[in-house]
Scaffold this motif. Structure first.
Motif, PDB file in Angstrom:
ATOM      1  N   UNK A   1       0.854  -1.183   0.000  1.00 52.96           N
ATOM      2  CA  UNK A   1       0.000   0.000   0.000  1.00 52.96           C
ATOM      3  C   UNK A   1       0.891   1.234   0.000  1.00 52.96           C
ATOM      4  N   UNK A   2       0.667   2.109  -0.958  1.00 51.48           N
ATOM      5  CA  UNK A   2       1.441   3.340  -1.073  1.00 51.48           C
ATOM      6  C   UNK A   2       1.063   4.276   0.077  1.00 51.48           C
ATOM      7  N   UNK A   3       2.032   4.668   0.913  1.00 54.91           N
ATOM      8  CA  UNK A   3       1.685   5.512   2.069  1.00 54.91           C
ATOM      9  C   UNK A   3       1.230   6.908   1.670  1.00 54.91           C
ATOM     10  N   UNK A   4       1.609   7.368   0.478  1.00 52.32           N
ATOM     11  CA  UNK A   4       1.228   8.708   0.039  1.00 52.32           C
ATOM     12  C   UNK A   4      -0.198   8.752  -0.496  1.00 52.32           C
ATOM     13  N   UNK A   5      -0.589   7.691  -1.235  1.00 48.33           N
ATOM     14  CA  UNK A   5      -1.892   7.701  -1.901  1.00 48.33           C
ATOM     15  C   UNK A   5      -2.886   6.723  -1.289  1.00 48.33           C
ATOM     16  N   UNK A   6      -2.385   5.740  -0.525  1.00 44.80           N
ATOM     17  CA  UNK A   6      -3.257   4.708   0.014  1.00 44.80           C
ATOM     18  C   UNK A   6      -3.652   3.673  -1.011  1.00 44.80           C
ATOM     19  N   UNK A   7      -3.074   3.733  -2.216  1.00 43.20           N
ATOM     20  CA  UNK A   7      -3.439   2.794  -3.268  1.00 43.20           C
ATOM     21  C   UNK A   7      -2.772   1.438  -3.046  1.00 43.20           C
ATOM     22  N   UNK A   8      -3.516   0.397  -3.411  1.00 40.42           N
ATOM     23  CA  UNK A   8      -3.058  -0.972  -3.267  1.00 40.42           C
ATOM     24  C   UNK A   8      -2.503  -1.467  -4.597  1.00 40.42           C
ATOM     25  N   UNK A   9      -1.348  -2.116  -4.557  1.00 38.86           N
ATOM     26  CA  UNK A   9      -0.775  -2.700  -5.761  1.00 38.86           C
ATOM     27  C   UNK A   9       0.075  -3.892  -5.362  1.00 38.86           C
ATOM     28  N   UNK A  10       0.700  -4.532  -6.336  1.00 38.52           N
ATOM     29  CA  UNK A  10       1.618  -5.630  -6.053  1.00 38.52           C
ATOM     30  C   UNK A  10       3.036  -5.166  -6.305  1.00 38.52           C
ATOM     31  N   UNK A  11       3.932  -5.504  -5.395  1.00 40.24           N
ATOM     32  CA  UNK A  11       5.328  -5.124  -5.573  1.00 40.24           C
ATOM     33  C   UNK A  11       6.200  -5.992  -4.672  1.00 40.24           C
ATOM     34  N   UNK A  12       7.497  -5.769  -4.727  1.00 41.80           N
ATOM     35  CA  UNK A  12       8.441  -6.527  -3.912  1.00 41.80           C
ATOM     36  C   UNK A  12       8.046  -6.476  -2.442  1.00 41.80           C
ATOM     37  N   UNK A  13       8.096  -7.627  -1.810  1.00 45.90           N
ATOM     38  CA  UNK A  13       7.630  -7.722  -0.431  1.00 45.90           C
ATOM     39  C   UNK A  13       8.453  -8.750   0.319  1.00 45.90           C
ATOM     40  N   UNK A  14       8.739  -8.474   1.571  1.00 45.51           N
ATOM     41  CA  UNK A  14       9.418  -9.437   2.425  1.00 45.51           C
ATOM     42  C   UNK A  14       8.427 -10.146   3.323  1.00 45.51           C
ATOM     43  N   UNK A  15       8.737 -11.375   3.693  1.00 43.48           N
ATOM     44  CA  UNK A  15       7.848 -12.158   4.549  1.00 43.48           C
ATOM     45  C   UNK A  15       8.467 -12.305   5.931  1.00 43.48           C
ATOM     46  N   UNK A  16       7.660 -12.055   6.959  1.00 47.28           N
ATOM     47  CA  UNK A  16       8.082 -12.208   8.349  1.00 47.28           C
ATOM     48  C   UNK A  16       7.136 -13.182   9.040  1.00 47.28           C
ATOM     49  N   UNK A  17       7.701 -14.088   9.822  1.00 52.24           N
ATOM     50  CA  UNK A  17       6.889 -15.087  10.532  1.00 52.24           C
ATOM     51  C   UNK A  17       7.301 -15.044  11.990  1.00 52.24           C
ATOM     52  N   UNK A  18       6.635 -14.183  12.753  1.00 50.93           N
ATOM     53  CA  UNK A  18       7.059 -13.906  14.124  1.00 50.93           C
ATOM     54  C   UNK A  18       6.372 -14.790  15.154  1.00 50.93           C
TER      55      UNK A  18
END
Length: 424
Positions: free
Chosen positions: A171-188
């Motif tokens: 989610x773009x913090x400036x616009x709030x728009x949702x898209x797909x992009x590079x993402x890291x996975x955390x399993x806490x």
């Protein structure tokens, strides 16, 4: 020893490709023990193995165990290919399938062994035993440790993968728009104490936590590789509010410029906690809503509609994007209920991701619908039974037509514009 952790393409549609967190942890542990591990993830790359001496086939990555691929067709085809290209190299199946049905998995895949247990515990155990005596490959493996304490795991070596190839919602913090992009996975946090009958939780009911400092260390390590957006795999991220606050406070104290999404239940949030999460970079929360009347159906999830709508309102008011999981099929074939679901989703101040109610093996829903029937003898048979039950439960044509209308709503995640995902 040159050890390859090999990941097949799952027998299901991929709407995201998350980092193989289990392979990263296991490979890092193997490297610390003096071995030469590699990760070959055929979801994002060709199956090119560099002279392996031992291969672990991960039939299901951790991020998909809840909505797992029941059949193993792609995994079996990959085994055949690897056998042809690397004859004589032992192949050991690991993960969910090997834990639930070890002999069946070994037989269906044609591998040398089927190793049960969480990978970070079972793989190092097996490698130590195999290094001492190759007969471990054909011996009993039920002594393998089945679970791991997440607090004992190292920060993964992210150079083992190309992080740019893994993507999901951001989610773009400036616009709030949702898209797909590079993402890291955390399993806490592993485990979930809830007992929804449709949900498969391989990690058990007991909550096992990674320390907040360890989570922040993983974030920092991924920042060094250019990853700024993250998704928490934790099934109920806010199950321990004090842990969440400690983590959020540490993210802010460390000055990390990160953004993240998580998933939880509507019962486990409040405005104060949401504000704390937002201040630490939380951009979106997935709620397992399933349907606005989920408390009224026999799926063992007593979340009232009032509570669902309040959690969504509070989340939006906190500046966090509400995302909801929906189960088509919870209407019990009632067209009026399907239309009610349409209206609920059309007015949702967020995004929804639907799936079809599927009785998965080893869930309460499966047991309820297969009581008294013979036990399947192959994973393909498990899959056929589950598919038949899903079709029987999916409802009438009038309901299916409303589902088609729902999928045309602009806030269906499948209709969200997706930029080209960078691969390098």
């Amino acid at each position: 020893m040159r050890i390859c952790l090999l990941i097949p393409v799952p027998d299901r549609e991929m709407i995201f490709v998350q980092q193989p967190v289990e392979a990263l942890y296991a490979a890092t542990i193997l490297a610390e023990a003096g071995h030469d591990p590699s990760i070959v993830d055929t979801r994002v790359e060709d199956p090119v193995l560099d002279r392996p001496e031992l291969i672990f086939l991960i039939t299901q990555t951790y991020d998909l165990t809840q909505c797992n691929s029941i059949s193993l067709n792609n995994a079996a085809a990959l085994v055949t290919q690897v056998r042809r290209e690397h004859p004589g190299v032992p192949i050991v199946a690991v993960g969910m399938h090997a834990s639930l049905e070890p002999e069946m998995t070994k037989r269906d895949l044609g591998v040398d062994a089927s190793l049960p247990g969480e990978l970070e515990a079972s793989i190092p155990w097996f490698v130590a035993a195999y290094t001492e005596d190759v007969a471990a490959l054909t011996g009993p493996l039920d002594a393998a440790p089945q679970t791991v304490d997440p607090a004992t795991l190292p920060v993964p070596d992210y150079s083992l993968i190309d992080v740019a190839r893994y993507w999901s919602e951001v989610i773009d913090p400036a616009t709030g728009e949702l898209s797909n992009s590079t993402n890291g996975l955390l399993f806490a946090n592993r485990g979930c104490p809830y007992t929804c009958s449709y949900c498969f939780v391989w990690f058990g009911a007991k909550i096992r936590r990674r320390e907040p400092a360890q989570v922040v260390a993983e974030m920092r390590a991924q920042l060094e590789h250019g990853v700024r957006d993250f998704f928490f795999l934790d099934y109920t991220f806010t199950i321990v509010p004090t842990w969440v606050r400690e983590l959020c406070d540490l993210i802010r104290a460390e000055g990390l410029d990160v953004r993240w999404l998580c998933q939880t239940r509507v019962e486990r949030v409040n405005p104060e906690l949401l504000a704390t999460m937002k201040a630490a970079g939380c951009m979106g929360i997935y709620y397992g809503v399933e349907s606005p009347w989920i408390a009224e159906v026999e799926l063992d999830k007593p979340s009232s509609r009032e509570l669902i709508e309040k959690a969504i309102r509070d989340t939006a008011a906190a500046g966090i994007h509400p995302l909801v999981f929906i189960l088509f099929g919870a209407e019990n074939g009632d067209p009026e209920k399907a239309r009610e679901l349409y209206d609920f989703l059309a007015g949702l101040p967020g995004t929804f991701l639907p799936s079809v109610l599927l009785p998965r093996p080893f869930t309460g829903l499966w047991s309820r619908h297969t009581a008294g029937q013979p036990k399947p003898t192959t994973w393909a048979e498990y899959d056929r039974i589950a598919t038949r039950l899903r079709d029987e439960m999916s409802g009438r044509p009038e309901v299916a037509r409303v589902h088609e209308e729902i999928l045309r709503l602009p806030n269906f995640i499948g209709n969200v514009p997706k930029p080209e995902v960078r691969t390098s």
